[in-house]
Design an enzyme around this catalytic site. Structure first.
Site, mmCIF file in Angstrom:
data_model
loop_
_atom_site.group_PDB
_atom_site.id
_atom_site.type_symbol
_atom_site.label_atom_id
_atom_site.label_comp_id
_atom_site.label_asym_id
_atom_site.label_seq_id
_atom_site.Cartn_x
_atom_site.Cartn_y
_atom_site.Cartn_z
ATOM 1 N N GLY A 154 0.822 -1.224 0.000
ATOM 2 C CA GLY A 154 0.000 0.000 0.000
ATOM 3 C C GLY A 154 0.846 1.260 0.000
ATOM 4 N N LYS A 155 1.884 1.279 0.833
ATOM 5 C CA LYS A 155 2.749 2.475 0.886
ATOM 6 C C LYS A 155 3.462 2.654 -0.456
ATOM 7 C CE LYS A 155 2.149 3.662 5.303
ATOM 8 N NZ LYS A 155 1.374 4.846 5.688
ATOM 9 N N SER A 156 3.939 1.552 -1.043
ATOM 10 C CA SER A 156 4.653 1.645 -2.324
ATOM 11 C C SER A 156 3.740 2.157 -3.427
ATOM 12 C CB SER A 156 5.192 0.279 -2.744
ATOM 13 O OG SER A 156 6.061 -0.227 -1.770
#
Ligand code: NAP
Length: 233
Positions: A154-156
């Site tokens: 998700g962060k990527s």
């Protein structure tokens, strides 16, 4: 002139509360959106919206409420996160839990950035138009392998969205950041995360008129620090 408006999604007792206090000190009206707003968070805001960002439509209805009550947000922070750890191996969580994390960490953040763009278009030329996503080191492949498959995915994905937005908006004054607090030697702060440092750094990002590096790695008490050499693995 009316006060500028900060809207923070996923406002808990750490980053959300510190942002509210710091931006209010600098003359902002503060709207905080939280799933379970605690009393301190509620006290620190001019408006609290209860919302669950596992449903991206909640982002759109939150913007509508804030615009109607306080005005058009000029600084938008997406701080909510969801994490089902995958301790045994990367695939040890269910598809349903992976999907929940992706929605909270990416899809609702995408919706918030999209709504922020619409807000920015309605603001006067000299207003800050700043979108900040609270990230961590998981967007850097290979820097930290923890039981964080879904959080890292998700962060990527959101880092990719922010990088694209920052590169396509230089002429209209819109700014997009993936903010990541680090230790002075470039390691992840993890449980040592400082709400206060986020409050101060995010205010500086909002105050600067030009887009800085979208990958806004920062250190408490110092501000932006370029860790790209260390992050090249
Ligand atoms: N740089 C680093 O090394 C580092 C370290 C730690 C954290 N972080 C990042 O910092 C951010 C959070 O930090 P924090 O200290 O402010 O944590 P926090 O106080 O726990 O705030 C996070 C907030 O997100 C909310 N949230 C979670 N899922 C939600 C959902 N489905 N709908 C609405 N709200 C939801 C939580 O609400 P509830 O109270 O209802 O759960 C909580 O209020 C995250 O983005 C995290 O990835 C970075």
């Amino acid at each position: 002139m009316s006060s500028p408006v900060l809207l923070a999604f996923g406002a808990g007792p750490n980053v959300g509360l510190a942002l509210a206090r710091n931006f209010a000190k600098h003359g902002y009206k503060v709207a905080l959106a939280a799933r379970n707003p605690n009393p301190d968070v509620s006290k620190a805001a001019d408006l609290v919206v209860e919302a669950d960002f596992s449903v991206p439509d909640a982002v759109v209805s939150t913007f509508a409420k804030v615009k109607e009550t306080l005005g058009i947000p000029s600084v938008v922070v997406y701080n909510a996160y969801s994490w089902h750890p995958s301790p045994d191996h990367p695939f040890s969580i269910s598809v349903s839990d992976f999907n929940t994390d992706m929605v909270v960490n990416t899809t609702s953040a995408f919706a918030a950035a999209q709504e922020a763009m619409k807000s920015f278009a309605q603001l006067p030329a000299d207003a800050s138009k700043t979108f900040i996503y609270t990230g961590n080191i998981f967007n850097i492949p290979g820097r930290l392998i923890l039981p964080g498959t879904s959080l890292g995915a998700g962060k990527s994905a959101t880092a990719h969205i922010i990088a694209n937005a920052a590169s396509t908006n230089p002429s209209n004054g819109y700014k997009f950041y993936y903010a990541d607090e680090r230790t002075p030697d470039g390691e992840p702060v993890m449980r040592g995360i400082s709400g206060e440092a986020h409050g101060e750094f995010y205010y500086e990002l909002a105050r600067n008129s030009k887009q800085g590096p979208w990958l806004a790695t920062f250190v408490k008490g110092k501000g932006y620090v370029d860790f790209s050499a260390k992050d090249r693995v």
